[in-house]
Design a protein around this motif. Structure first.
Motif, mmCIF file in Angstrom:
data_model
loop_
_atom_site.group_PDB
_atom_site.id
_atom_site.type_symbol
_atom_site.label_atom_id
_atom_site.label_comp_id
_atom_site.label_asym_id
_atom_site.label_seq_id
_atom_site.Cartn_x
_atom_site.Cartn_y
_atom_site.Cartn_z
ATOM 1 N N ASP A 148 0.824 -1.209 0.000
ATOM 2 C CA ASP A 148 0.000 0.000 0.000
ATOM 3 C C ASP A 148 0.858 1.259 0.000
ATOM 4 O O ASP A 148 0.529 2.262 -0.658
ATOM 5 C CB ASP A 148 -0.923 0.002 1.227
ATOM 6 C CG ASP A 148 -1.991 -1.085 1.147
ATOM 7 O OD1 ASP A 148 -2.240 -1.590 0.026
ATOM 8 O OD2 ASP A 148 -2.554 -1.442 2.203
ATOM 9 N N ASN A 150 3.527 1.669 -1.490
ATOM 10 C CA ASN A 150 4.161 1.818 -2.802
ATOM 11 C C ASN A 150 3.141 1.845 -3.942
ATOM 12 O O ASN A 150 3.481 1.540 -5.080
ATOM 13 C CB ASN A 150 5.153 0.686 -3.018
ATOM 14 C CG ASN A 150 6.400 0.829 -2.164
ATOM 15 O OD1 ASN A 150 7.359 1.495 -2.557
ATOM 16 N ND2 ASN A 150 6.392 0.225 -0.977
ATOM 17 N N GLY A 151 1.923 2.218 -3.646
ATOM 18 C CA GLY A 151 0.910 2.391 -4.688
ATOM 19 C C GLY A 151 -0.118 1.282 -4.765
ATOM 20 O O GLY A 151 -1.071 1.362 -5.545
ATOM 21 N N LYS A 154 -2.808 -2.049 -7.657
ATOM 22 C CA LYS A 154 -3.197 -1.410 -8.921
ATOM 23 C C LYS A 154 -1.958 -0.872 -9.648
ATOM 24 O O LYS A 154 -1.799 -1.075 -10.860
ATOM 25 C CB LYS A 154 -4.189 -0.283 -8.655
ATOM 26 C CG LYS A 154 -4.718 0.390 -9.918
ATOM 27 C CD LYS A 154 -5.790 1.396 -9.569
ATOM 28 C CE LYS A 154 -6.416 1.994 -10.824
ATOM 29 N NZ LYS A 154 -5.445 2.797 -11.597
ATOM 30 N N LYS A 155 -1.077 -0.212 -8.899
ATOM 31 C CA LYS A 155 0.131 0.336 -9.516
ATOM 32 C C LYS A 155 1.045 -0.788 -10.000
ATOM 33 O O LYS A 155 1.613 -0.719 -11.099
ATOM 34 C CB LYS A 155 0.863 1.225 -8.509
ATOM 35 C CG LYS A 155 2.130 1.852 -9.089
ATOM 36 C CD LYS A 155 2.783 2.776 -8.081
ATOM 37 C CE LYS A 155 4.053 3.394 -8.655
ATOM 38 N NZ LYS A 155 4.707 4.321 -7.685
ATOM 39 N N ARG A 159 2.100 -1.474 -13.947
ATOM 40 C CA ARG A 159 3.504 -1.486 -14.353
ATOM 41 C C ARG A 159 3.876 -2.794 -15.046
ATOM 42 O O ARG A 159 4.642 -2.804 -16.018
ATOM 43 C CB ARG A 159 4.383 -1.283 -13.116
ATOM 44 C CG ARG A 159 5.872 -1.253 -13.409
ATOM 45 C CD ARG A 159 6.668 -1.558 -12.162
ATOM 46 N NE ARG A 159 6.261 -2.830 -11.599
ATOM 47 C CZ ARG A 159 6.429 -3.147 -10.315
ATOM 48 N NH1 ARG A 159 6.954 -2.279 -9.481
ATOM 49 N NH2 ARG A 159 6.045 -4.327 -9.873
#
Length: 280
Positions: A148, A150-151, A154-155, A159
């Motif tokens: 969480d 580090n994004g 979803k992030k 990527r």
């Protein structure tokens, strides 16, 4: 069907595990996770057989080997070539990258120290015309609070998705992480491998049924001199027009009488000739 990069084989699998540099930093964080799967009596990872077009359950597990509970956990799962991840679970984001199917899944319940847990239910499927599935499923565990910060998943999914399709969530129920008894090897890492073997039945040539029912071979009837003589009942000796030739014992008797008469005739002839000679 995904693009198949069979030439890279196992090397690509290894590269895929190491291709997440920012996530790899989590290896220094606590708690320390160990990736688990089923093992046989010899301690080796179980290999799951799969047929073309088939969907099978696979055990992907985890244990918390750290010193403190984890406030949730995240897993990244990857399959390769003709082995797919069904897009089933709403707490997972699915992505693709060339010949790779991947999913980032998150679980909020606290994961205590010790104990063993497994994804439930979790399945993989082989394509209908599968030729190569790489042979392994790669899965990697991380603390949810670190993810969480580090994004979030979803992030990470955005990527890792390098295809034309953006990451999508599953459409079914949530994937659960439930207690399950699993062996814990002395050496465990947060990266694990579950092995799957593609089973392709051997093809056999089709059998052709006979078009006509077999018939019995005709019985040969002897002809000409090879024919067996017909059996005729013996004549009763009566009636006119003569009878059939006499055979058997009667024929022998008649032949003997004829021979005696012939001898008697020869003797008489010789006697007569001798008389004629003396009188001359």
């Amino acid at each position: 069907m995904k693009t198949i990069l069979r030439a890279l084989g196992a090397a690509f699998v290894t590269a895929g595990v190491l291709a997440v540099p920012s996530v790899a930093l989590a290896a220094e964080d606590v708690p320390l996770f160990g990736a688990l799967t089923e093992r046989d009596a010899n301690g080796r990872s179980v290999t799951y057989p799969i047929h073309r077009g088939e969907t099978i359950p696979v055990v992907l597990g985890v244990t918390n080997r750290g010193t403190a509970p984890s406030a949730g956990v995240v897993v990244n799962i990857r399959t390769f070539n003709d082995l797919n991840l069904p897009k089933s679970f709403t707490n997972c984001l699915y992505y693709t990258d060339s010949n790779l199917d991947g999913a980032w899944c998150e679980f909020e319940p606290e994961l205590p120290v010790g104990g063993t847990y497994a994804l439930s239910p979790f399945e993989v499927s082989a394509e209908d015309d599968a030729e190569d599935i790489s042979g392994s499923i790669v899965f990697q565990w991380f603390p949810k609070d670190w993810a969480d910060e580090n994004g979030g998943i979803k992030k990470f999914a955005e990527r890792d998705s390098r295809g034309d399709q953006a990451p999508v969530a599953g459409t079914g129920a949530k994937l659960a992480l439930e207690p399950r008894e699993l062996p814990v090897p002395a050496q465990t890492e947060r990266v694990g491998f579950a092995f799957v073997k593609l089973v392709i039945p051997a093809t056999t040539p089709p059998t052709t049924a006979p078009t006509t029912a077999p018939t019995s071979a005709p019985t040969a009837t002897p002809t000409g001199t090879d024919a067996a003589p017909a059996t005729t009942p013996p004549a009763d000796g009566g009636g006119s027009g003569g009878g059939l030739p006499v055979t058997g014992i009667n024929a022998v008797a008649i032949a003997g009488v004829g021979g005696l008469l012939l001898v008697a005739g020869v003797v008489a002839f010789l006697v007569t000739r001798r008389r004629n000679k003396f009188t001359a």
